[in-house]
Design an enzyme around this catalytic site. Sequence first.
Site, PDB file in Angstrom:
ATOM      1  N   LYS A 187      97.476  18.808  19.026  1.00  0.00           N
ATOM      2  CA  LYS A 187      98.492  18.077  18.254  1.00  0.00           C
ATOM      3  C   LYS A 187      98.344  18.461  16.783  1.00  0.00           C
ATOM      4  O   LYS A 187      97.408  18.032  16.114  1.00  0.00           O
ATOM      5  CB  LYS A 187      98.352  16.562  18.403  1.00  0.00           C
ATOM      6  CG  LYS A 187      99.667  15.912  17.979  1.00  0.00           C
ATOM      7  CD  LYS A 187      99.578  14.580  17.326  1.00  0.00           C
ATOM      8  CE  LYS A 187      99.021  14.469  15.965  1.00  0.00           C
ATOM      9  NZ  LYS A 187      99.853  14.980  14.860  1.00  0.00           N
ATOM     10  N   GLU A 262      85.242  16.449  12.188  1.00  0.00           N
ATOM     11  CA  GLU A 262      85.009  16.974  10.839  1.00  0.00           C
ATOM     12  C   GLU A 262      85.858  16.160   9.885  1.00  0.00           C
ATOM     13  O   GLU A 262      87.085  16.212   9.923  1.00  0.00           O
ATOM     14  CB  GLU A 262      85.375  18.447  10.737  1.00  0.00           C
ATOM     15  CG  GLU A 262      84.887  19.023   9.417  1.00  0.00           C
ATOM     16  CD  GLU A 262      85.836  20.019   8.816  1.00  0.00           C
ATOM     17  OE1 GLU A 262      86.294  20.915   9.518  1.00  0.00           O
ATOM     18  OE2 GLU A 262      86.113  19.889   7.610  1.00  0.00           O
ATOM     19  N   CYS A 296      88.717  20.163   2.405  1.00  0.00           N
ATOM     20  CA  CYS A 296      87.745  19.110   2.745  1.00  0.00           C
ATOM     21  C   CYS A 296      86.411  19.335   2.046  1.00  0.00           C
ATOM     22  O   CYS A 296      85.706  18.376   1.741  1.00  0.00           O
ATOM     23  CB  CYS A 296      87.582  18.992   4.251  1.00  0.00           C
ATOM     24  SG  CYS A 296      87.406  20.542   5.083  1.00  0.00           S
TER      25      CYS A 296
HETATM   26  P1  ADP Z   1      95.198  13.096   6.486  1.00  0.00           P
HETATM   27  O1  ADP Z   1      94.986  11.852   5.666  1.00  0.00           O
HETATM   28  O2  ADP Z   1      94.479  14.289   6.023  1.00  0.00           O
HETATM   29  O3  ADP Z   1      96.624  13.322   6.894  1.00  0.00           O
HETATM   30  P2  ADP Z   1      94.714  12.026   9.045  1.00  0.00           P
HETATM   31  O4  ADP Z   1      93.384  11.680   9.606  1.00  0.00           O
HETATM   32  O5  ADP Z   1      95.693  10.929   8.824  1.00  0.00           O
HETATM   33  O6  ADP Z   1      94.392  12.836   7.765  1.00  0.00           O
HETATM   34  O7  ADP Z   1      95.449  13.108   9.947  1.00  0.00           O
HETATM   35  C1  ADP Z   1      94.810  14.168  10.587  1.00  0.00           C
HETATM   36  C2  ADP Z   1      95.421  14.327  11.971  1.00  0.00           C
HETATM   37  O8  ADP Z   1      95.172  13.125  12.701  1.00  0.00           O
HETATM   38  C3  ADP Z   1      96.929  14.519  11.986  1.00  0.00           C
HETATM   39  O9  ADP Z   1      97.273  15.417  13.028  1.00  0.00           O
HETATM   40  C4  ADP Z   1      97.444  13.122  12.299  1.00  0.00           C
HETATM   41  O10 ADP Z   1      98.709  13.109  12.925  1.00  0.00           O
HETATM   42  C5  ADP Z   1      96.379  12.638  13.261  1.00  0.00           C
HETATM   43  N1  ADP Z   1      96.295  11.174  13.384  1.00  0.00           N
HETATM   44  C6  ADP Z   1      96.616  10.228  12.457  1.00  0.00           C
HETATM   45  N2  ADP Z   1      96.419   8.986  12.953  1.00  0.00           N
HETATM   46  C7  ADP Z   1      95.951   9.125  14.229  1.00  0.00           C
HETATM   47  C8  ADP Z   1      95.534   8.236  15.260  1.00  0.00           C
HETATM   48  N3  ADP Z   1      95.569   6.918  15.098  1.00  0.00           N
HETATM   49  N4  ADP Z   1      95.077   8.771  16.404  1.00  0.00           N
HETATM   50  C9  ADP Z   1      95.020  10.088  16.583  1.00  0.00           C
HETATM   51  N5  ADP Z   1      95.409  10.987  15.665  1.00  0.00           N
HETATM   52  C10 ADP Z   1      95.868  10.535  14.495  1.00  0.00           C
END
Ligand code: ADP
Length: 493
Positions: A187, A262, A296
Amino acid sequence: MQIAETIIPAFVNGSKQLFIGGKWQPAVSGKEFDAINPANGKLLARIAHGDAADIDLAVKAARRAFEGEWSRWTPYDRQKLLLRIHDLVQKHFDELALIETLDMGAPITRTRALKDWISQVILFFASQTAAGGTETPRNSLPGQMMTMTHRAPLGVVGGIIPWNAPLISQWWTLGPTLATGCTAVLKPAEDASLSTLRLAELLVEAGLPDGVFNVVTGFGNGAGGALAAHEDVDKVAFTGSVETARKIIAASASNIKRLQLELGGKSPDIVFADADLDIAVPGAAMGVFGNSGQICVAGSRLFVQRGIHEEFVERLTQFSQTLRVGDGLDPAVQLGPLISEKQLERVLKYVGVGREEGARLSQGGNRLGGELAPGYFVEPTVFSGVHNEMTIAREEIFGPVISVIPFDTIDDALRLANDTKYGLAGGVWTRSASTAHRVSQGIKAGTVWVNCYLPLDPNVGFGGYKMSGYGWKGSSEHVESYLYRKAVYMNIA
Ligand code: ADP
């Protein structure tokens, strides 16, 4: 920028579908979302808005592939597949780099420069397809007992990746998946999905069997959450924020899936008075400003020994003023936009907090206007006289903001450097071998650079201490983490 309109690859226009079981298909809901070019806020493409139902289809396809013909592919077969993919990725790299620049804003010189590095990553994983085979450890059991340990692929892996460097992140799931004979559902981040979709097209061309690698585009709390919670996913490899990691850890409890995380950083970069400032100033600056701070491992807490603090800040400010900010399609540009309006607001909010808390704004701090106004551009920003307790020194900003913090002795530097919840990386600039050794040993982080910042080698790998996550990416350890181990005791009497 005339190049933008004239050389947008045909791929970027139109609707982009999900890649499931080797086929392109719309989301079950039929919904789509916009891919926006962060350099000008314009629509690039419409992307299928995958959700739990699509994740379920993709996981089923990945499971079928895992148990099907793919399981009989030999290490040599998978190695040849990786080499074919390598050649196609190299052949189309200019296009992949262009898609990435349009989609997430990094300068074209930066995305194109990844060509050799990605080549190295793919060749590394190609070299690992026969790694970790059967061993016959000795035992002390009575009688005639032969013991063997085998390795077997884990199964279906869910990859959840961020938007700051998809061309790199996609390989941290795809590489070990193909090397070990696992299958995967990836994803991509909702803000930057396009290069992963183009990669999927190249995988088909290279002869990837249906279902071995699936891509479900969508949002974190929909597709991402469903992938993390799916009971037929054996492992989730995640790169992103600590807040999301907490949700993924909770979701993983459903079937005790393995996790590789990570996460963020607030990495210390430490400049001693004896450092060669001709390399330390640009090195430390680009250790944050590269990718507009959306790195990061960014060395965003820049500790500078008090004796050179003023001179260093002045030189850093002058260097920052020479940096060209703009649409990354222009080969002269060194800093592109931030990924989105949301990220821009977040970065500007931190700049405001830094000022309120009494840090001195030595350079930048503003959104850029004029012809850059439709995009999400922030000037390279330097705060000086920062204390390690200030918010801007504690929280990951993920923007082009450096906090310069003065220190006196090595012990001070190490105490301050390690006074953080993170531990992803760190740097030290000095001409003294003994200082370099002491500080590199003393920094509690997974990667430490001495008189350089940012180089990473897939054969060496990297990972985090503390809240920067767990699991080592790259090196044979990464491959090992996609394999089960099994011991067999054979009574041969
Ligand atoms: P950033 O703040 O760098 O966008 P995130 O952790 O929000 O970091 O996003 C990193 C990835 O995690 C993206 O692909 C995002 O869609 C996904 N993501 C965000 N929320 C969730 C969740 N609750 N469960 C699984 N994946 C998520």
